[in-house]
Design an enzyme around this catalytic site. Structure first.
Site, PDB file in Angstrom:
ATOM      1  N   GLY A   1       5.232  -0.670  -1.476  1.00  0.00           N
ATOM      2  CA  GLY A   1       3.665  -1.488  -1.800  1.00  0.00           C
ATOM      3  C   GLY A   1       3.806  -2.369  -2.583  1.00  0.00           C
ATOM      4  O   GLY A   1       3.122  -2.911  -3.297  1.00  0.00           O
TER       5      GLY A   1
ATOM      6  N   SER B   1       3.923  -5.770  -2.002  1.00  0.00           N
ATOM      7  CA  SER B   1       3.705  -7.140  -1.589  1.00  0.00           C
ATOM      8  C   SER B   1       2.277  -7.676  -2.146  1.00  0.00           C
ATOM      9  O   SER B   1       1.823  -8.629  -1.827  1.00  0.00           O
ATOM     10  CB  SER B   1       3.217  -7.257  -0.194  1.00  0.00           C
ATOM     11  OG  SER B   1       2.748  -6.219   0.560  1.00  0.00           O
ATOM     12  N   SER B   2       1.633  -6.600  -2.785  1.00  0.00           N
ATOM     13  CA  SER B   2       0.286  -6.967  -3.665  1.00  0.00           C
ATOM     14  C   SER B   2      -0.013  -6.015  -4.640  1.00  0.00           C
ATOM     15  O   SER B   2       0.436  -4.937  -4.901  1.00  0.00           O
ATOM     16  CB  SER B   2      -1.063  -6.772  -2.418  1.00  0.00           C
ATOM     17  OG  SER B   2      -0.855  -5.467  -1.908  1.00  0.00           O
TER      18      SER B   2
ATOM     19  N   GLY C   1       1.951  -3.113  -7.092  1.00  0.00           N
ATOM     20  CA  GLY C   1       3.347  -3.277  -6.560  1.00  0.00           C
ATOM     21  C   GLY C   1       3.774  -4.514  -6.880  1.00  0.00           C
ATOM     22  O   GLY C   1       5.044  -4.782  -7.214  1.00  0.00           O
TER      23      GLY C   1
ATOM     24  N   ASN D   1       4.761   3.544  -4.991  1.00  0.00           N
ATOM     25  CA  ASN D   1       3.527   2.992  -5.576  1.00  0.00           C
ATOM     26  C   ASN D   1       2.567   2.846  -4.124  1.00  0.00           C
ATOM     27  O   ASN D   1       1.411   2.747  -4.479  1.00  0.00           O
ATOM     28  CB  ASN D   1       3.755   1.409  -6.160  1.00  0.00           C
ATOM     29  CG  ASN D   1       2.511   0.706  -6.245  1.00  0.00           C
ATOM     30  OD1 ASN D   1       1.549   0.723  -6.905  1.00  0.00           O
ATOM     31  ND2 ASN D   1       2.576  -0.488  -5.122  1.00  0.00           N
TER      32      ASN D   1
ATOM     33  N   THR E   1       0.414   8.828   4.576  1.00  0.00           N
ATOM     34  CA  THR E   1       0.738   7.439   3.798  1.00  0.00           C
ATOM     35  C   THR E   1       1.162   7.809   2.296  1.00  0.00           C
ATOM     36  O   THR E   1       2.426   7.651   1.663  1.00  0.00           O
ATOM     37  CB  THR E   1       0.003   6.244   3.876  1.00  0.00           C
ATOM     38  OG1 THR E   1      -0.135   6.170   5.275  1.00  0.00           O
ATOM     39  CG2 THR E   1       0.478   5.298   3.393  1.00  0.00           C
TER      40      THR E   1
ATOM     41  N   TYR F   1     -13.920  15.779   7.418  1.00  0.00           N
ATOM     42  CA  TYR F   1     -13.063  14.866   6.883  1.00  0.00           C
ATOM     43  C   TYR F   1     -14.096  14.077   5.796  1.00  0.00           C
ATOM     44  O   TYR F   1     -15.144  13.437   6.192  1.00  0.00           O
ATOM     45  CB  TYR F   1     -12.625  14.049   7.607  1.00  0.00           C
ATOM     46  CG  TYR F   1     -11.873  12.429   7.091  1.00  0.00           C
ATOM     47  CD1 TYR F   1     -10.729  12.864   6.495  1.00  0.00           C
ATOM     48  CD2 TYR F   1     -12.634  11.552   6.933  1.00  0.00           C
ATOM     49  CE1 TYR F   1      -9.811  11.697   5.927  1.00  0.00           C
ATOM     50  CE2 TYR F   1     -11.804  10.465   6.407  1.00  0.00           C
ATOM     51  CZ  TYR F   1     -10.461  10.382   5.929  1.00  0.00           C
ATOM     52  OH  TYR F   1      -9.696   9.304   5.270  1.00  0.00           O
TER      53      TYR F   1
END
Length: 271
Positions: free
Chosen positions: A36, A38-39, A42, A115, A136, A192
């Protein structure tokens, strides 16, 4: 909860930046994977590791976004070593492919920073038919860690350097379902709750790190495993929460980076 300006035994506070915390560290010769990257946290982790001489492999779902970040970082840090590799943690096949490609590259691995994550999203299933946050945030990282563990052990043995595995967890682990992790109800859409499901995945991150740390110590290898709460930081992790998007987020640290919308986390180990 810590007081923002209060300094702990380390001499750092929640206002300390990653640059300040790592100021005396020379990471030359070390190789790290940051998921992670790219933003958000991270990206800032990647920037500061690269600043300290670490060869960083950005493991990202969106390769184009990763390459854009890499280009920006290389302008700021021309001598840094940064690579971009595709990794979709919601797919077990994609995780296996990433690990295989990494091992084929022949690169060592000193640091694995798990991350990447998603938060409070509507109920969805992963490609492997598992609730998306759990798939994820936990399962993808769990598999990735296991697949790369031998590489880390080999690196540690050959370099005689301590390897480190870091799971980005959250104080939100306290808001998991009352019974903890609902292994028998992971995919139960009727019950959920997006925030409790997030807390459940973060609790799993902590339990994973705790048990992994115990196993590594028992095995006698030079690798540590820890989980951490990075503090309240305004990143795009909050994109699925209209309530949180409307609230001011108090960052745990303010980065001097040229990427002002992202802040540097002070690591709070929960293990």
């Amino acid at each position: 909860m810590w007081i923002i300006g209060w300094k702990g035994p380390s001499g750092f506070s929640a206002r300390s930046t990653a640059e300040e915390v790592t100021q005396e560290i020379d990471g030359t010769g070390l190789t790290a994977i940051v998921t992670g990257a790219s933003s958000g946290i991270g990206m800032e982790t990647t920037r500061v590791l690269a600043l300290r001489g670490v060869h960083v492999v950005m493991a990202v779902r969106n390769v184009d976004a990763g390459k854009s970040v890499k280009e920006a970082l290389l302008k700021e840090l021309p001598s840094s070593k940064i690579d971009v590799m595709e990794l979709d943690l919601s797919s077990l096949a994609a995780v296996r492919k990433f690990a295989s490609d990494y091992q084929s590259s022949g690169l060592p691995l000193d640091l694995l920073i798990n991350n990447a994550g998603i938060m409070a999203c509507p109920f969805m299933l992963s490609q492997d038919n598992t609730e998306l946050q759990f798939a994820t945030n936990h399962i993808g990282h769990f598999l990735l860690t296991n697949l790369l563990l031998d590489t880390m052990k080999q690196t540690s043995q050959e370099s005689n350097t301590e390897g480190r595995i870091i799971n980005l967890s959250s104080e939100a682990h306290r808001f998991a379902y009352h019974e903890g992790i609902r292994f028998d109800k992971i995919n139960n859409e009727s019950e959920y709750n997006s925030m409790r499901a997030y807390g459940q995945s973060k609790l799993a991150n902590i339990l994973h790190a705790n048990e992994l740390a115990r196993c590594l110590k028992e095995e006698g290898v030079q690798i540590t495993a820890n989980s951490l709460h990075p503090g309240g930081i305004g990143t795009n992790l909050f994109r699925h929460s209209s309530i949180l998007n409307g609230m001011p987020i108090s960052a745990s640290a303010v980065s001097p980076s040229k990427f002002p919308q992202h802040s540097s986390p002070l690591i709070h180990v929960t293990h």
